[in-house]
Scaffold this motif. Sequence first.
Motif, PDB file in Angstrom:
ATOM      1  N   ALA A  20     -28.652  -0.670  31.317  1.00  0.00           N
ATOM      2  CA  ALA A  20     -28.636  -2.129  31.249  1.00  0.00           C
ATOM      3  C   ALA A  20     -29.316  -2.620  29.971  1.00  0.00           C
ATOM      4  O   ALA A  20     -28.827  -3.545  29.317  1.00  0.00           O
ATOM      5  N   GLU A  21     -30.422  -1.995  29.608  1.00  0.00           N
ATOM      6  CA  GLU A  21     -31.121  -2.375  28.371  1.00  0.00           C
ATOM      7  C   GLU A  21     -30.243  -2.118  27.155  1.00  0.00           C
ATOM      8  O   GLU A  21     -30.139  -2.969  26.264  1.00  0.00           O
ATOM      9  N   LEU A  22     -29.638  -0.946  27.100  1.00  0.00           N
ATOM     10  CA  LEU A  22     -28.764  -0.619  25.967  1.00  0.00           C
ATOM     11  C   LEU A  22     -27.566  -1.560  25.915  1.00  0.00           C
ATOM     12  O   LEU A  22     -27.148  -1.988  24.828  1.00  0.00           O
ATOM     13  N   LEU A  23     -27.013  -1.890  27.075  1.00  0.00           N
ATOM     14  CA  LEU A  23     -25.894  -2.827  27.133  1.00  0.00           C
ATOM     15  C   LEU A  23     -26.311  -4.179  26.575  1.00  0.00           C
ATOM     16  O   LEU A  23     -25.594  -4.765  25.757  1.00  0.00           O
ATOM     17  N   ASP A  24     -27.472  -4.663  26.987  1.00  0.00           N
ATOM     18  CA  ASP A  24     -27.960  -5.952  26.496  1.00  0.00           C
ATOM     19  C   ASP A  24     -28.189  -5.931  24.987  1.00  0.00           C
ATOM     20  O   ASP A  24     -27.945  -6.925  24.301  1.00  0.00           O
ATOM     21  N   SER A  65     -26.393  -5.807  38.673  1.00  0.00           N
ATOM     22  CA  SER A  65     -26.383  -7.193  38.198  1.00  0.00           C
ATOM     23  C   SER A  65     -25.879  -8.140  39.284  1.00  0.00           C
ATOM     24  O   SER A  65     -26.462  -9.213  39.504  1.00  0.00           O
ATOM     25  N   TRP A  66     -24.804  -7.751  39.981  1.00  0.00           N
ATOM     26  CA  TRP A  66     -24.302  -8.580  41.074  1.00  0.00           C
ATOM     27  C   TRP A  66     -25.308  -8.662  42.210  1.00  0.00           C
ATOM     28  O   TRP A  66     -25.469  -9.712  42.840  1.00  0.00           O
ATOM     29  N   GLU A  67     -25.987  -7.559  42.488  1.00  0.00           N
ATOM     30  CA  GLU A  67     -26.987  -7.575  43.559  1.00  0.00           C
ATOM     31  C   GLU A  67     -28.127  -8.525  43.233  1.00  0.00           C
ATOM     32  O   GLU A  67     -28.643  -9.210  44.123  1.00  0.00           O
ATOM     33  N   ALA A  68     -28.520  -8.594  41.966  1.00  0.00           N
ATOM     34  CA  ALA A  68     -29.579  -9.530  41.566  1.00  0.00           C
ATOM     35  C   ALA A  68     -29.123 -10.970  41.782  1.00  0.00           C
ATOM     36  O   ALA A  68     -29.885 -11.810  42.281  1.00  0.00           O
ATOM     37  N   VAL A  98     -27.295 -15.775  33.425  1.00  0.00           N
ATOM     38  CA  VAL A  98     -26.950 -14.378  33.133  1.00  0.00           C
ATOM     39  C   VAL A  98     -25.977 -14.328  31.958  1.00  0.00           C
ATOM     40  O   VAL A  98     -26.147 -13.532  31.036  1.00  0.00           O
ATOM     41  N   GLY A  99     -24.968 -15.184  31.977  1.00  0.00           N
ATOM     42  CA  GLY A  99     -23.985 -15.208  30.896  1.00  0.00           C
ATOM     43  C   GLY A  99     -24.587 -15.549  29.550  1.00  0.00           C
ATOM     44  O   GLY A  99     -24.153 -15.040  28.515  1.00  0.00           O
ATOM     45  N   PRO A 103     -24.987 -11.562  27.813  1.00  0.00           N
ATOM     46  CA  PRO A 103     -23.530 -11.732  27.738  1.00  0.00           C
ATOM     47  C   PRO A 103     -22.729 -10.450  27.977  1.00  0.00           C
ATOM     48  O   PRO A 103     -21.644 -10.498  28.560  1.00  0.00           O
ATOM     49  N   HIS A 104     -23.248  -9.313  27.553  1.00  0.00           N
ATOM     50  CA  HIS A 104     -22.516  -8.056  27.769  1.00  0.00           C
ATOM     51  C   HIS A 104     -22.516  -7.676  29.243  1.00  0.00           C
ATOM     52  O   HIS A 104     -21.496  -7.223  29.776  1.00  0.00           O
ATOM     53  N   ALA A 105     -23.635  -7.860  29.908  1.00  0.00           N
ATOM     54  CA  ALA A 105     -23.704  -7.571  31.345  1.00  0.00           C
ATOM     55  C   ALA A 105     -22.812  -8.542  32.110  1.00  0.00           C
ATOM     56  O   ALA A 105     -22.113  -8.149  33.053  1.00  0.00           O
TER      57      ALA A 105
END
Length: 189
Positions: A20-24, A65-68, A98-99, A103-105
């Motif tokens: 998730a960190e790398l994605l962000d 992310s959806w669970e959060a 979140v968006g 944005p990537h997540a």
Amino acid sequence: MVSRVESAAATRRALVDAAAELLDEGGVDAVTLRAVGARAGVSRGAPYGHFPDKEHLLAAVATKSWEAVGEQLDTLVADRSRPPTERLELALAGLMDVGRRRPHAYALMFSAPTAEHPEAVAAVSRTHDQFLAIVADVIGDPQRARPIGALVMAGVQGIIAMENSGHLTAEKWQVTGDELLRMLIGRIG
């Protein structure tokens, strides 16, 4: 003493967090199993013991992310002290946050989950059901909640897409994304 199962679960969580960190930081291309393992501080082969490939790892990130978002919706669905329109605005503002921040997540969350990733499908379905419950409270008609919910969700998607691409500016349109959200909710409430 930590059991083997607990250790494996902790490693999996660390891998998902690292992904998730790398994605962000750099988008989908920045997420490789090797980079995720390095970021999580585990052996080079550890990611492969938990995820057969990058697609499965990204599905786990989307699920998390959806669970959060679902946890926030749980609170809003249960909060009967707020009017339904306020709960809807808070639910959608949370998704828009979140968006904007991730944005990537966000894009990953809205890619279509497949049957190959049942946890992601379940997380999306649960969250959509929570959202629809709030929409039904706003409009007072559970039968119309799905099409109205789709309309509102499409509006939010458009707002975030325009903001993230730089096409929604207050200077050009004389309105902000938050103001558009309130206008949209006002039309259905």
